[in-house]
Design a protein around this motif. Structure first.
Motif, PDB file in Angstrom:
ATOM      1  N   LYS A  82     -16.997  27.570  -1.885  1.00 34.09           N
ATOM      2  CA  LYS A  82     -17.667  26.276  -1.968  1.00 34.09           C
ATOM      3  C   LYS A  82     -16.731  25.155  -1.519  1.00 34.09           C
ATOM      4  O   LYS A  82     -17.161  24.199  -0.860  1.00 34.09           O
ATOM      5  N   LEU A  83     -15.462  25.263  -1.879  1.00 32.50           N
ATOM      6  CA  LEU A  83     -14.496  24.255  -1.464  1.00 32.50           C
ATOM      7  C   LEU A  83     -14.294  24.318   0.055  1.00 32.50           C
ATOM      8  O   LEU A  83     -14.243  23.278   0.728  1.00 32.50           O
ATOM      9  N   ALA A  84     -14.214  25.538   0.574  1.00 31.48           N
ATOM     10  CA  ALA A  84     -14.074  25.687   2.024  1.00 31.48           C
ATOM     11  C   ALA A  84     -15.297  25.123   2.740  1.00 31.48           C
ATOM     12  O   ALA A  84     -15.173  24.458   3.774  1.00 31.48           O
ATOM     13  N   GLU A  85     -16.467  25.371   2.199  1.00 28.09           N
ATOM     14  CA  GLU A  85     -17.698  24.840   2.806  1.00 28.09           C
ATOM     15  C   GLU A  85     -17.715  23.317   2.766  1.00 28.09           C
ATOM     16  O   GLU A  85     -18.161  22.663   3.715  1.00 28.09           O
ATOM     17  N   GLN A  86     -17.198  22.759   1.680  1.00 26.93           N
ATOM     18  CA  GLN A  86     -17.129  21.295   1.556  1.00 26.93           C
ATOM     19  C   GLN A  86     -16.243  20.708   2.658  1.00 26.93           C
ATOM     20  O   GLN A  86     -16.599  19.694   3.286  1.00 26.93           O
ATOM     21  N   PHE A  87     -15.110  21.345   2.913  1.00 25.71           N
ATOM     22  CA  PHE A  87     -14.230  20.876   3.979  1.00 25.71           C
ATOM     23  C   PHE A  87     -14.867  21.081   5.354  1.00 25.71           C
ATOM     24  O   PHE A  87     -14.691  20.253   6.259  1.00 25.71           O
ATOM     25  N   GLU A  88     -15.590  22.180   5.532  1.00 24.72           N
ATOM     26  CA  GLU A  88     -16.311  22.408   6.793  1.00 24.72           C
ATOM     27  C   GLU A  88     -17.266  21.254   7.074  1.00 24.72           C
ATOM     28  O   GLU A  88     -17.312  20.715   8.194  1.00 24.72           O
ATOM     29  N   LYS A  89     -18.021  20.872   6.077  1.00 20.57           N
ATOM     30  CA  LYS A  89     -18.986  19.787   6.241  1.00 20.57           C
ATOM     31  C   LYS A  89     -18.283  18.463   6.519  1.00 20.57           C
ATOM     32  O   LYS A  89     -18.747  17.660   7.338  1.00 20.57           O
ATOM     33  N   GLU A  90     -17.167  18.226   5.847  1.00 19.86           N
ATOM     34  CA  GLU A  90     -16.427  16.978   6.075  1.00 19.86           C
ATOM     35  C   GLU A  90     -15.882  16.934   7.498  1.00 19.86           C
ATOM     36  O   GLU A  90     -15.934  15.897   8.167  1.00 19.86           O
ATOM     37  N   ASP A 109     -17.122  18.496  10.126  1.00 18.71           N
ATOM     38  CA  ASP A 109     -18.266  18.287  11.022  1.00 18.71           C
ATOM     39  C   ASP A 109     -18.704  16.821  11.019  1.00 18.71           C
ATOM     40  O   ASP A 109     -19.041  16.262  12.074  1.00 18.71           O
ATOM     41  N   ALA A 110     -18.691  16.213   9.840  1.00 19.67           N
ATOM     42  CA  ALA A 110     -19.114  14.814   9.737  1.00 19.67           C
ATOM     43  C   ALA A 110     -18.145  13.906  10.494  1.00 19.67           C
ATOM     44  O   ALA A 110     -18.568  12.954  11.171  1.00 19.67           O
ATOM     45  N   TRP A 111     -16.850  14.195  10.407  1.00 19.49           N
ATOM     46  CA  TRP A 111     -15.854  13.395  11.141  1.00 19.49           C
ATOM     47  C   TRP A 111     -16.053  13.553  12.640  1.00 19.49           C
ATOM     48  O   TRP A 111     -16.021  12.564  13.393  1.00 19.49           O
ATOM     49  N   ILE A 112     -16.258  14.769  13.103  1.00 18.09           N
ATOM     50  CA  ILE A 112     -16.483  15.017  14.529  1.00 18.09           C
ATOM     51  C   ILE A 112     -17.727  14.275  15.013  1.00 18.09           C
ATOM     52  O   ILE A 112     -17.705  13.607  16.055  1.00 18.09           O
ATOM     53  N   ASP A 113     -18.805  14.368  14.250  1.00 18.96           N
ATOM     54  CA  ASP A 113     -20.057  13.697  14.639  1.00 18.96           C
ATOM     55  C   ASP A 113     -19.886  12.179  14.666  1.00 18.96           C
ATOM     56  O   ASP A 113     -20.437  11.496  15.538  1.00 18.96           O
ATOM     57  N   GLY A 171      -8.330  20.692  11.603  1.00 20.79           N
ATOM     58  CA  GLY A 171      -8.069  20.818  10.180  1.00 20.79           C
ATOM     59  C   GLY A 171      -8.104  19.493   9.453  1.00 20.79           C
ATOM     60  O   GLY A 171      -8.244  18.425  10.064  1.00 20.79           O
ATOM     61  N   ILE A 172      -7.965  19.582   8.152  1.00 22.73           N
ATOM     62  CA  ILE A 172      -7.910  18.413   7.273  1.00 22.73           C
ATOM     63  C   ILE A 172      -6.742  18.598   6.314  1.00 22.73           C
ATOM     64  O   ILE A 172      -6.602  19.663   5.689  1.00 22.73           O
ATOM     65  N   ARG A 173      -5.916  17.591   6.181  1.00 20.87           N
ATOM     66  CA  ARG A 173      -4.820  17.598   5.217  1.00 20.87           C
ATOM     67  C   ARG A 173      -5.101  16.535   4.171  1.00 20.87           C
ATOM     68  O   ARG A 173      -5.216  15.339   4.491  1.00 20.87           O
ATOM     69  N   GLU A 225       0.852  -1.185   0.000  1.00 20.55           N
ATOM     70  CA  GLU A 225       0.000   0.000   0.000  1.00 20.55           C
ATOM     71  C   GLU A 225       0.890   1.237   0.000  1.00 20.55           C
ATOM     72  O   GLU A 225       2.064   1.178   0.356  1.00 20.55           O
ATOM     73  N   GLN A 226       0.305   2.389  -0.365  1.00 21.92           N
ATOM     74  CA  GLN A 226       1.044   3.641  -0.372  1.00 21.92           C
ATOM     75  C   GLN A 226       1.183   4.236   1.027  1.00 21.92           C
ATOM     76  O   GLN A 226       2.169   4.880   1.354  1.00 21.92           O
ATOM     77  N   GLY A 227       0.166   4.041   1.849  1.00 25.11           N
ATOM     78  CA  GLY A 227       0.145   4.587   3.198  1.00 25.11           C
ATOM     79  C   GLY A 227      -1.029   3.979   3.942  1.00 25.11           C
ATOM     80  O   GLY A 227      -1.519   2.905   3.573  1.00 25.11           O
ATOM     81  N   THR A 228      -1.504   4.667   4.968  1.00 27.15           N
ATOM     82  CA  THR A 228      -2.647   4.146   5.720  1.00 27.15           C
ATOM     83  C   THR A 228      -3.872   5.050   5.616  1.00 27.15           C
ATOM     84  O   THR A 228      -4.960   4.637   5.977  1.00 27.15           O
ATOM     85  N   GLN A 229      -3.701   6.283   5.150  1.00 29.11           N
ATOM     86  CA  GLN A 229      -4.787   7.254   5.157  1.00 29.11           C
ATOM     87  C   GLN A 229      -4.855   7.978   3.808  1.00 29.11           C
ATOM     88  O   GLN A 229      -3.836   8.189   3.157  1.00 29.11           O
ATOM     89  N   SER A 230      -6.062   8.397   3.445  1.00 29.90           N
ATOM     90  CA  SER A 230      -6.213   9.252   2.268  1.00 29.90           C
ATOM     91  C   SER A 230      -6.200  10.726   2.658  1.00 29.90           C
ATOM     92  O   SER A 230      -5.997  11.607   1.820  1.00 29.90           O
ATOM     93  N   ARG A 231      -6.430  10.995   3.944  1.00 29.76           N
ATOM     94  CA  ARG A 231      -6.387  12.347   4.486  1.00 29.76           C
ATOM     95  C   ARG A 231      -6.129  12.258   5.983  1.00 29.76           C
ATOM     96  O   ARG A 231      -6.354  11.216   6.599  1.00 29.76           O
ATOM     97  N   ILE A 232      -5.645  13.352   6.550  1.00 26.43           N
ATOM     98  CA  ILE A 232      -5.328  13.400   7.975  1.00 26.43           C
ATOM     99  C   ILE A 232      -6.207  14.466   8.628  1.00 26.43           C
ATOM    100  O   ILE A 232      -6.290  15.593   8.135  1.00 26.43           O
ATOM    101  N   TYR A 233      -6.861  14.102   9.730  1.00 26.27           N
ATOM    102  CA  TYR A 233      -7.626  15.068  10.515  1.00 26.27           C
ATOM    103  C   TYR A 233      -6.733  15.577  11.642  1.00 26.27           C
ATOM    104  O   TYR A 233      -6.136  14.784  12.380  1.00 26.27           O
ATOM    105  N   LEU A 234      -6.650  16.887  11.762  1.00 29.23           N
ATOM    106  CA  LEU A 234      -5.696  17.534  12.653  1.00 29.23           C
ATOM    107  C   LEU A 234      -6.404  18.281  13.778  1.00 29.23           C
ATOM    108  O   LEU A 234      -7.528  18.759  13.601  1.00 29.23           O
ATOM    109  N   SER A 235      -5.710  18.427  14.919  1.00 35.92           N
ATOM    110  CA  SER A 235      -6.334  19.087  16.067  1.00 35.92           C
ATOM    111  C   SER A 235      -5.263  19.684  16.978  1.00 35.92           C
ATOM    112  O   SER A 235      -4.181  19.124  17.126  1.00 35.92           O
ATOM    113  N   GLU A 236      -5.580  20.830  17.600  1.00 29.65           N
ATOM    114  CA  GLU A 236      -4.715  21.433  18.611  1.00 29.65           C
ATOM    115  C   GLU A 236      -5.556  22.245  19.585  1.00 29.65           C
ATOM    116  O   GLU A 236      -6.612  22.781  19.233  1.00 29.65           O
ATOM    117  N   CYS A 237      -5.066  22.327  20.831  1.00 31.09           N
ATOM    118  CA  CYS A 237      -5.693  23.186  21.830  1.00 31.09           C
ATOM    119  C   CYS A 237      -4.695  23.444  22.951  1.00 31.09           C
ATOM    120  O   CYS A 237      -4.595  22.657  23.889  1.00 31.09           O
TER     121      CYS A 237
END
Length: 468
Positions: A399-407, A409-413, A356-358, A337-349
């Motif tokens: 629209k692209l930013a909104e698409q990432f916002e929804k993604e 939110d969906a990951w968090i939910d 974020g999403i990479r 395989e190339q890796g383990t993920q197609s995208r990375i969800y990021l967080s800091e506090c």
């Protein structure tokens, strides 16, 4: 089987030769990479230190464990949570650590038969001290199946390398040149009160930011020699070929990028892209470079699969816990395989709060509380056109930013399943954990946060300190 995990605190990937850096900061790390597998796109999904190490030892994102903040009194990890050192000890490994994370949270000592606290008289920890504690342990347990965790802090502020390692600064320049203004941004930053005591006063009245960056490089080079010392000792003990060695940065370090001066906040590449190198002779192919996305929560299932591959009659391989976010790195290391993920969800506090999403092309960041920084609510970067993340295109591509916002939110939910968001609980209850550090210092000179925010400057603070 023997496993050594080395956490290289605050080490960013692009300051190593094996990741393309042009200065000789890492000859031995480069050698280890040539003997095993290097992951070119490894990411810390949770930052900073407390949060990411909790994720590593559980195989779960901070959102799933509820540990999302560094330095918070609200963080709690139930004892029922499966924990890698505990799992390994129960399976027959002798478990040990040379570490000081216990001072952050009690759970970092869980599962170790031998927990050797590396804290000394000073706030920072020298890799020499770590090795002095680790080598006798290795000698005493070399004939056992063991798991040893070593935590090195050398690239973390303050940057105080031995003089003989200060080879990376242009000798024709003067780090104290009064005409050089490159340090003004750091000295007039909202975070200055904290770093004044914990960093700047220790390195002197530097005016050249490149000199501070050179001190970071020197710390990396010093760390490299400490790792060589341990690796040479494994060979001396005759256990190098029997040992799985894992090197990872818990997070990177911003060296003035994005208004962040020698610290590790912000979901930018300098902080979230980390080195990850693994060596296991006769199992991991030599010189393997994995290009696809991987993340640090992948380490737990990878270690468990490694035990299964090299299990002795004395070891019962632990079962992989349910509902973890990591995936084994073995298919990627073996070229399946190339890796383990197609995208990375990021967080800091900590200093600021964001998620974020990479993806392969884009980085999207949602800022909840910018803390000491000025950030827009949304950041969107086209990393192919703008790898340094300098041009925020969120407003240009709504629209692209909104698409990432929804993604996002969906990951968090999906993770929370109706439970309270621990980051929102942190912000609504205590606020940003690290802002309190600044406020405590300001209280000593009679300043409120709002007053400081109106006029942050080195001269103003030092004048007030003299009066106090």
């Amino acid at each position: 089987m023997k496993i050594i995990m080395m956490s290289l605190d605050s080490l960013r990937a692009d300051r190593l030769g094996c990741y393309g850096y042009h200065k000789p900061t890492s000859p031995h790390i480069d050698k280890i990479a040539s003997e095993g597998a290097l992951f070119e796109s490894a990411y810390s999904q949770d930052i900073p230190t407390e949060v990411v190490h909790t994720s590593i030892f559980t195989g779960k994102a901070g959102l799933r464990t509820g540990v999302v903040s560094h330095g918070s009194t609200l963080s709690h990890l139930p004892k029922s949570t499966e924990w890698l050192p505990s799992m390994l000890r129960q399976s027959g490994f002798t478990t040990g650590a040379v570490d000081n994370l216990y001072h952050l949270q009690e759970w970092f000592a869980r599962g170790y038969r031998y927990y050797i606290n590396s804290v000394g008289e000073k706030r920072w920890i020298d890799g020499k001290t770590v090795n002095e504690l680790a080598k006798p342990w290795l000698r005493d347990h070399k004939d056992e199946d063991f798991f040893l965790f070593l935590h090195y802090w050398d690239p973390h502020t303050p940057y105080l390398p031995p003089d003989e390692y200060k080879q990376f600064y242009d000798s024709s320049s003067d780090p104290y040149d009064p005409h050089n203004t490159s340090m003004d941004g750091a000295y007039n930053h909202l975070a200055y009160p904290f770093f004044k005591n914990h960093h700047f006063d220790l390195i002197g009245p530097v005016t050249d930011a490149q000199y501070v960056n050179s001190l970071y490089d020197a710390e990396v080079r010093y760390l490299d020699d400490r790792l060589k010392e341990v690796d040479d000792y494994l060979e001396e003990l005759g256990i190098k070929d029997d040992t799985m060695l894992i090197l990872f940065g818990d997070h990177g370090e911003s060296l003035t990028e994005h208004d962040i001066y020698w610290d590790h906040c912000g979901l930018y590449e300098q902080t979230v892209r980390v080195p990850l190198i693994m060596r296991m002779p006769s199992y991991i192919p030599e010189g393997k470079r994995v290009s696809g996305f991987v993340q640090q929560v992948d380490l737990l299932p990878t270690i468990l699969e490694s035990i299964d591959k090299a299990a002795s009659s004395r070891i019962k391989c632990p079962a992989v816990p349910e509902k973890i976010d990591g995936k084994s790195l073995w298919p990627a290391m073996l070229g399946q395989e190339q890796g383990t993920q197609s995208r990375i969800y990021l967080s800091e506090c900590a200093w600021q709060s964001a998620r974020g999403i990479r993806t392969e092309r884009y980085k999207f960041i949602r800022n909840y509380d910018s803390g000491l920084f000025t950030r827009p609510d949304q950041e969107l970067y086209d990393l192919k056109a703008d790898p340094e993340e300098m041009v925020n295109i969120a407003d240009s591509f709504p629209k692209l930013a909104e698409q990432f916002e929804k993604e996002l939110d969906a990951w968090i939910d999906l993770i929370l399943q109706g439970k309270e968001d621990p980051m929102m609980h942190q912000l609504n209850t205590e606020g940003l954990p690290f802002r309190k550090r600044i406020e405590n210092i300001l209280n000593e000179v009679g300043l409120t946060w709002e007053e400081w925010k109106e006029n942050p400057s080195r001269e103003r603070l030092e004048s007030l300190l003299l009066q106090a």
